[in-house]
Design a protein around this motif. Structure first.
Motif, mmCIF file in Angstrom:
data_model
loop_
_atom_site.group_PDB
_atom_site.id
_atom_site.type_symbol
_atom_site.label_atom_id
_atom_site.label_comp_id
_atom_site.label_asym_id
_atom_site.label_seq_id
_atom_site.Cartn_x
_atom_site.Cartn_y
_atom_site.Cartn_z
ATOM 1 N N UNK A 1 5.126 -14.983 -6.826
ATOM 2 C CA UNK A 1 4.383 -14.092 -7.717
ATOM 3 C C UNK A 1 3.533 -13.130 -6.889
ATOM 4 N N UNK A 2 3.467 -11.879 -7.343
ATOM 5 C CA UNK A 2 2.538 -10.912 -6.745
ATOM 6 C C UNK A 2 1.452 -10.616 -7.769
ATOM 7 N N UNK A 3 0.199 -10.777 -7.365
ATOM 8 C CA UNK A 3 -0.913 -10.287 -8.179
ATOM 9 C C UNK A 3 -1.339 -8.972 -7.548
ATOM 10 N N UNK A 4 -1.164 -7.879 -8.295
ATOM 11 C CA UNK A 4 -1.411 -6.548 -7.751
ATOM 12 C C UNK A 4 -2.647 -5.964 -8.417
ATOM 13 N N UNK A 5 -3.679 -5.711 -7.611
ATOM 14 C CA UNK A 5 -4.906 -5.119 -8.154
ATOM 15 C C UNK A 5 -4.894 -3.618 -7.932
ATOM 16 N N UNK A 6 -5.281 -2.874 -8.951
ATOM 17 C CA UNK A 6 -5.393 -1.417 -8.807
ATOM 18 C C UNK A 6 -6.537 -0.939 -9.700
ATOM 19 N N UNK A 7 -7.568 -0.327 -9.098
ATOM 20 C CA UNK A 7 -8.734 0.063 -9.892
ATOM 21 C C UNK A 7 -8.630 1.429 -10.574
ATOM 22 N N UNK A 8 -7.629 2.238 -10.244
ATOM 23 C CA UNK A 8 -7.550 3.606 -10.787
ATOM 24 C C UNK A 8 -6.564 3.597 -11.968
ATOM 25 N N UNK A 9 -7.043 4.083 -13.127
ATOM 26 C CA UNK A 9 -6.294 3.876 -14.372
ATOM 27 C C UNK A 9 -4.898 4.517 -14.362
ATOM 28 N N UNK A 10 -4.795 5.763 -13.886
ATOM 29 C CA UNK A 10 -3.502 6.459 -13.916
ATOM 30 C C UNK A 10 -2.485 5.711 -13.042
ATOM 31 N N UNK A 11 -2.931 5.343 -11.825
ATOM 32 C CA UNK A 11 -2.011 4.644 -10.917
ATOM 33 C C UNK A 11 -1.682 3.255 -11.432
ATOM 34 N N UNK A 12 -2.678 2.616 -12.057
ATOM 35 C CA UNK A 12 -2.422 1.264 -12.579
ATOM 36 C C UNK A 12 -1.332 1.287 -13.649
ATOM 37 N N UNK A 13 -1.357 2.332 -14.484
ATOM 38 C CA UNK A 13 -0.316 2.428 -15.526
ATOM 39 C C UNK A 13 1.063 2.596 -14.879
ATOM 40 N N UNK A 14 1.119 3.423 -13.827
ATOM 41 C CA UNK A 14 2.391 3.595 -13.103
ATOM 42 C C UNK A 14 2.838 2.259 -12.498
ATOM 43 N N UNK A 15 1.865 1.523 -11.952
ATOM 44 C CA UNK A 15 2.197 0.226 -11.342
ATOM 45 C C UNK A 15 2.724 -0.746 -12.400
ATOM 46 N N UNK A 16 2.122 -0.704 -13.583
ATOM 47 C CA UNK A 16 2.602 -1.600 -14.654
ATOM 48 C C UNK A 16 4.060 -1.297 -14.981
ATOM 49 N N UNK A 17 4.422 -0.021 -14.983
ATOM 50 C CA UNK A 17 5.823 0.356 -15.229
ATOM 51 C C UNK A 17 6.717 -0.136 -14.096
ATOM 52 N N UNK A 18 6.251 0.051 -12.858
ATOM 53 C CA UNK A 18 7.064 -0.379 -11.702
ATOM 54 C C UNK A 18 7.261 -1.895 -11.726
ATOM 55 N N UNK A 19 6.266 -2.623 -12.202
ATOM 56 C CA UNK A 19 6.352 -4.093 -12.226
ATOM 57 C C UNK A 19 7.476 -4.571 -13.139
ATOM 58 N N UNK A 20 7.781 -3.768 -14.181
ATOM 59 C CA UNK A 20 8.798 -4.186 -15.159
ATOM 60 C C UNK A 20 10.171 -4.340 -14.518
ATOM 61 N N UNK A 21 10.454 -3.526 -13.483
ATOM 62 C CA UNK A 21 11.787 -3.598 -12.873
ATOM 63 C C UNK A 21 11.742 -4.152 -11.444
ATOM 64 N N UNK A 22 10.636 -4.795 -11.083
ATOM 65 C CA UNK A 22 10.529 -5.357 -9.720
ATOM 66 C C UNK A 22 11.421 -6.596 -9.598
ATOM 67 N N UNK A 23 11.899 -6.877 -8.392
ATOM 68 C CA UNK A 23 12.781 -8.037 -8.205
ATOM 69 C C UNK A 23 12.045 -9.368 -8.223
ATOM 70 N N UNK A 24 10.724 -9.339 -8.185
ATOM 71 C CA UNK A 24 9.929 -10.576 -8.258
ATOM 72 C C UNK A 24 8.878 -10.393 -9.351
ATOM 73 N N UNK A 25 8.241 -11.496 -9.745
ATOM 74 C CA UNK A 25 7.227 -11.413 -10.804
ATOM 75 C C UNK A 25 5.971 -10.723 -10.251
ATOM 76 N N UNK A 26 5.583 -9.626 -10.895
ATOM 77 C CA UNK A 26 4.384 -8.887 -10.472
ATOM 78 C C UNK A 26 3.430 -8.790 -11.651
ATOM 79 N N UNK A 27 2.203 -9.239 -11.456
ATOM 80 C CA UNK A 27 1.173 -9.111 -12.480
ATOM 81 C C UNK A 27 0.183 -8.067 -11.996
ATOM 82 N N UNK A 28 0.067 -6.972 -12.744
ATOM 83 C CA UNK A 28 -0.849 -5.893 -12.360
ATOM 84 C C UNK A 28 -2.166 -6.088 -13.084
ATOM 85 N N UNK A 29 -3.268 -6.019 -12.314
ATOM 86 C CA UNK A 29 -4.590 -6.195 -12.916
ATOM 87 C C UNK A 29 -5.541 -5.115 -12.440
ATOM 88 N N UNK A 30 -6.517 -4.803 -13.289
ATOM 89 C CA UNK A 30 -7.596 -3.906 -12.888
ATOM 90 C C UNK A 30 -8.477 -4.640 -11.885
#
Ligand SMILES: C[S@@+](CC[C@H](N)C(=O)[O-])C[C@H]1O[C@@H](n2cnc3c(N)ncnc32)[C@H](O)[C@@H]1O
Length: 212
Positions: free
Chosen positions: A60-89
């Motif tokens: 599992x990857x826990x991915x922290x991103x504090x900037x809202x625009x980039x975090x939304x992009x990261x959430x989209x990227x997580x959907x098609x990642x080859x491993x489980x990625x949880x994006x958090x503020x």
């Protein structure tokens, strides 16, 4: 608690630039993440450009991103990642995470930006298990005294931090990693883009938290 990093113009610029650079940077991202396993923390994950480079051995990857625009992009990227990625503020200092809860941590192009790299690294040590791995890919201070002086001026004048979403081009990040108590296992220097740029050289490497 919501973090307060707001760089709306830089975020949009970085999103486009990072995609344009993916052909060149993708190889480095593969190298950065190769061989990782278990539970991994990524700080300042941006738009999630690393996600597709994680090996299947990662649980599992826990991915922290504090900037809202980039975090939304990261959430989209997580959907098609080859491993489980949880994006958090969340920002790196302090990390909103438990002590000794990760096998590995990843900092790519982020220790240049956090306001206090020493504190961020101390937080990474806190959340890593004893002997846990820190992988880093960062641009750093040049070994050329002339270029280092230019980098220092760009940073201290505030010019580069304003343009680069808080980025500093003259930090000695490898020294900061060692000062935080990590042992460097390997590090190599390279250029990403034209070598004369103030954001070169880059370093890529691995360090280890103390075993206990
Ligand atoms: C140059 S981008 C790098 C993004 C990503 N790590 C990559 O490799 O493409 C720097 C990132 O650090 C994030 N950042 C800014 N301040 C931060 C902080 N205090 N803690 C953690 N991340 C931060 C920014 O929002 C941005 O996503």
């Amino acid at each position: 608690m919501a973090s307060e990093v707001r760089h709306p113009i830089f975020a949009r610029f970085f999103d486009r630039l990072s995609r344009l650079m993916e052909k060149e940077a993708g190889e480095q991202r593969d190298e950065l993440l190769a061989g990782l396993s278990g539970r991994v923390l990524e700080i300042g994950a941006g738009n999630g450009m690393n996600f597709h480079h994680y090996p299947a051995t990662v649980e599992e990857v826990v991915a922290l991103e504090p900037e809202a625009y980039l975090r939304e992009k990261a959430e989209n990227a997580a959907l098609s990642a080859p491993v489980r990625v949880t994006v958090r503020d969340g920002a790196a200092e302090p990390l909103p995470l438990d002590d000794e809860s990760f096998d590995a941590a990843v900092a790519s192009l982020v220790l240049c930006t956090v306001p206090d790299p020493g504190r961020a690294l101390a937080e990474l040590r806190r959340v890593l298990k004893p002997g846990g791995v820190l992988r880093f890919l960062e641009h750093v201070r040049s070994e050329s005294p002339r270029k280092a002086r230019i980098q220092e001026r760009l940073d201290s004048s505030g010019v580069w931090p304003r343009l680069g979403g808080g980025c500093h081009c003259g930090r000695d990040t490898v020294a900061a990693i060692e000062a935080a108590g990590f042992k460097i296992d390997r590090v190599r220097s390279f250029a990403l883009g034209p070598s004369w740029m103030h954001t070169n050289p880059h370093v890529i490497g691995a360090a280890r938290a103390p075993a206990s």
